[in-house]
Design a protein around this motif. Structure first.
Motif, short mmCIF file in Angstrom:
data_model
loop_
_atom_site.label_atom_id
_atom_site.label_comp_id
_atom_site.label_asym_id
_atom_site.label_seq_id
_atom_site.Cartn_x
_atom_site.Cartn_y
_atom_site.Cartn_z
N VAL A 1 -11.54 -14.42 10.15
CA VAL A 1 -11.78 -12.98 10.36
C VAL A 1 -13.15 -12.71 10.96
O VAL A 1 -13.58 -11.56 11.03
CB VAL A 1 -11.61 -12.19 9.04
CG1 VAL A 1 -10.18 -12.29 8.53
CG2 VAL A 1 -12.60 -12.65 7.99
N ARG A 2 -13.86 -13.76 11.36
CA ARG A 2 -15.17 -13.58 11.99
C ARG A 2 -15.10 -13.96 13.46
O ARG A 2 -14.28 -14.76 13.86
CB ARG A 2 -16.21 -14.48 11.32
CG ARG A 2 -16.61 -14.01 9.95
CD ARG A 2 -17.56 -14.99 9.28
NE ARG A 2 -18.04 -14.41 8.06
CZ ARG A 2 -19.28 -14.01 7.84
NH1 ARG A 2 -20.19 -14.21 8.77
NH2 ARG A 2 -19.64 -13.45 6.71
N LYS B 1 -17.92 -9.11 11.73
CA LYS B 1 -16.67 -9.03 10.96
C LYS B 1 -16.63 -7.70 10.22
O LYS B 1 -17.60 -6.94 10.27
CB LYS B 1 -16.59 -10.18 9.96
CG LYS B 1 -17.62 -10.03 8.85
CD LYS B 1 -17.26 -10.85 7.64
CE LYS B 1 -18.12 -10.44 6.46
NZ LYS B 1 -17.65 -9.26 5.75
N VAL C 1 -19.22 -8.34 1.48
CA VAL C 1 -19.87 -9.44 2.20
C VAL C 1 -20.35 -8.90 3.55
O VAL C 1 -19.54 -8.37 4.33
CB VAL C 1 -18.91 -10.63 2.38
CG1 VAL C 1 -19.56 -11.72 3.24
CG2 VAL C 1 -18.51 -11.19 1.02
N CYS D 1 -11.46 -9.02 6.57
CA CYS D 1 -12.28 -9.85 5.67
C CYS D 1 -11.87 -9.57 4.23
O CYS D 1 -11.71 -8.43 3.82
CB CYS D 1 -13.76 -9.54 5.86
SG CYS D 1 -14.82 -10.34 4.63
N MET D 2 -11.72 -10.64 3.46
CA MET D 2 -11.28 -10.53 2.07
C MET D 2 -12.45 -10.25 1.11
O MET D 2 -12.25 -10.15 -0.08
CB MET D 2 -10.58 -11.83 1.65
CG MET D 2 -9.47 -12.27 2.57
SD MET D 2 -7.87 -11.62 2.07
CE MET D 2 -6.90 -11.91 3.56
N HIS D 3 -13.67 -10.21 1.63
CA HIS D 3 -14.86 -9.99 0.78
C HIS D 3 -14.79 -10.86 -0.48
O HIS D 3 -14.87 -10.38 -1.61
CB HIS D 3 -15.03 -8.50 0.49
CG HIS D 3 -15.23 -7.70 1.75
ND1 HIS D 3 -16.45 -7.62 2.39
CD2 HIS D 3 -14.35 -7.04 2.54
CE1 HIS D 3 -16.31 -6.91 3.51
NE2 HIS D 3 -15.05 -6.56 3.62
N CYS D 4 -14.62 -12.15 -0.19
CA CYS D 4 -14.33 -13.16 -1.22
C CYS D 4 -15.38 -13.19 -2.34
O CYS D 4 -16.56 -12.95 -2.11
CB CYS D 4 -14.28 -14.54 -0.59
SG CYS D 4 -13.12 -14.68 0.78
N CYS E 1 -14.91 -19.62 7.72
CA CYS E 1 -13.99 -18.65 7.12
C CYS E 1 -12.54 -19.13 7.25
O CYS E 1 -12.02 -19.24 8.35
CB CYS E 1 -14.13 -17.27 7.77
SG CYS E 1 -12.84 -16.14 7.19
N PRO E 2 -11.88 -19.40 6.12
CA PRO E 2 -10.50 -19.91 6.21
C PRO E 2 -9.51 -18.84 6.65
O PRO E 2 -8.37 -19.16 6.97
CB PRO E 2 -10.22 -20.38 4.78
CG PRO E 2 -11.16 -19.61 3.92
CD PRO E 2 -12.37 -19.32 4.75
N TYR E 3 -9.92 -17.58 6.68
CA TYR E 3 -9.02 -16.51 7.10
C TYR E 3 -9.23 -16.12 8.58
O TYR E 3 -8.57 -15.22 9.08
CB TYR E 3 -9.22 -15.28 6.21
CG TYR E 3 -8.98 -15.56 4.75
CD1 TYR E 3 -7.68 -15.64 4.24
CD2 TYR E 3 -10.04 -15.76 3.87
CE1 TYR E 3 -7.46 -15.91 2.90
CE2 TYR E 3 -9.82 -16.03 2.53
CZ TYR E 3 -8.52 -16.11 2.05
OH TYR E 3 -8.30 -16.38 0.72
N PRO F 1 -17.38 -16.80 -1.19
CA PRO F 1 -17.20 -16.83 0.28
C PRO F 1 -17.74 -18.11 0.93
O PRO F 1 -18.95 -18.35 0.90
CB PRO F 1 -17.98 -15.61 0.75
CG PRO F 1 -18.86 -15.21 -0.37
CD PRO F 1 -18.44 -15.88 -1.62
N PRO F 2 -16.88 -18.92 1.54
CA PRO F 2 -17.36 -20.11 2.25
C PRO F 2 -18.30 -19.76 3.39
O PRO F 2 -19.16 -20.56 3.76
CB PRO F 2 -16.07 -20.74 2.79
CG PRO F 2 -14.97 -20.19 1.94
CD PRO F 2 -15.41 -18.82 1.52
N CYS F 3 -18.17 -18.56 3.97
CA CYS F 3 -19.04 -18.16 5.07
C CYS F 3 -20.49 -18.07 4.61
O CYS F 3 -21.41 -18.42 5.36
CB CYS F 3 -18.58 -16.80 5.62
SG CYS F 3 -18.53 -15.50 4.38
FE1 SF4 Z 1 -14.10 -14.60 2.82
FE2 SF4 Z 1 -13.95 -15.09 5.47
FE3 SF4 Z 1 -14.67 -12.65 4.57
FE4 SF4 Z 1 -16.36 -14.76 4.32
S1 SF4 Z 1 -15.65 -13.82 6.23
S2 SF4 Z 1 -15.89 -13.23 2.75
S3 SF4 Z 1 -14.89 -16.43 3.89
S4 SF4 Z 1 -12.68 -13.66 4.29
#
Ligand code: SF4
Length: 244
Positions: A109-110, A121, A88, A62-65, A105-107, A68-70
């Motif tokens: 990771v969930r 995640k 996140v 997870c990029m801990h954006c 999540c575009p990555y 975050p779109p999530c």
């Molecule tokens: Fe970003 Fe995906 Fe992590 Fe949400 S789950 S913070 S969108 S990388």
């Protein structure tokens, strides 16, 4: 604002040997079920031309954006970005297991945990971080490929690694601003090869979101209403019988 923490990862793919000790440590620390994982090591394949060949491995999670779109997708506010440090997280009590964050999540990771029925995640091993320890993947990485810390703290390992890096790269998601908080250093990472795709909801998920979930809620509401009406009728009947 100087004292506000901003946790993030710095990853040096040149130090990763694909031993995957990090995956094992993460699974053990966080009770991740078999066939699922919270973290990955992506094999970019052999690069270059003979005899100058190399193989690069890209750890990620997870990029801990910053955006975050999530979080936006979660209908129960179970997933949120901690204001105190930017991690996140998912409130397991509040999660309804609808899976919309997994799709958002575009990555990718969930995942939905089959044992709990809830989304799961990387949470940067919050339980360890709050004890002053590094996340399990970071603590286990023998090559020092994975680093974690406060990006705002000039004394932190991540800050120093970024300061000394030959190159710094983030992995932007396609068509959506996320502000990822994993920084890749010292090596070009080919984001086109990573499994990053547009945060577009497939038709099946749109059907789920806009038809199935509202349908279930409406059915539950109608059932409740029907029972309330039947109860009220019983009550009225009982009262009229009592009066007779
Ligand atoms: Fe970003 Fe995906 Fe992590 Fe949400 S789950 S913070 S969108 S990388």
């Amino acid at each position: 604002m100087a004292n506000v923490k901003k946790y993030g990862f710095v990853i040096d793919p040149t130090r990763c040997i694909d031993c995957r000790a990090c995956l094992v440590a993460c699974r053990a620390e966080n009770h991740v079920p078999l066939n699922h994982t919270r973290i990955w090591v992506y094999d970019q394949g052999v690069q270059g031309t003979f005899p100058n060949l190399s193989q690069q491995f890209v750890p990620y999670n997870c990029m801990h954006c910053d955006e975050p779109p999530c979080v936006e997708a979660c209908p129960s506010q179970a997933t949120y970005k901690r204001p105190e440090d930017g991690i996140v997280v998912i409130d397991q009590e509040a999660c309804i297991g609808c899976g919309l964050c997994v799709q958002a999540c575009p990555y990718h990771v969930r995942y939905l945990n089959p044992e709990t029925g809830k989304a799961d995640k990387c949470n940067a091993c919050l339980q360890r971080v709050e004890r002053g320890e590094a996340p399990a993947c970071v603590a286990t990485c023998g090559g020092g490929a994975r680093l974690f810390g406060d990006l705002n703290d000039p004394e932190s390992t991540v800050y120093q690694a970024l300061r000394l890096a030959k190159s710094i790269k983030q992995l932007p998601a396609v068509n959506v601003a996320t502000g990822p908080n994993i920084y890749y250093i010292n090596e070009p990472v080919d984001e086109k090869k990573l499994a990053i795709s547009e945060a577009i909801m497939p038709a099946s998920d749109a059907f789920y979101k806009y038809v199935v979930i509202p349908g279930v809620i409406a059915a539950a509401g109608l059932t409740f209403l029907g029972q309330a009406v039947a109860f009220a009728k019983q009550l009225a009947k009982g009262e009229s019988e009592f009066e007779d």
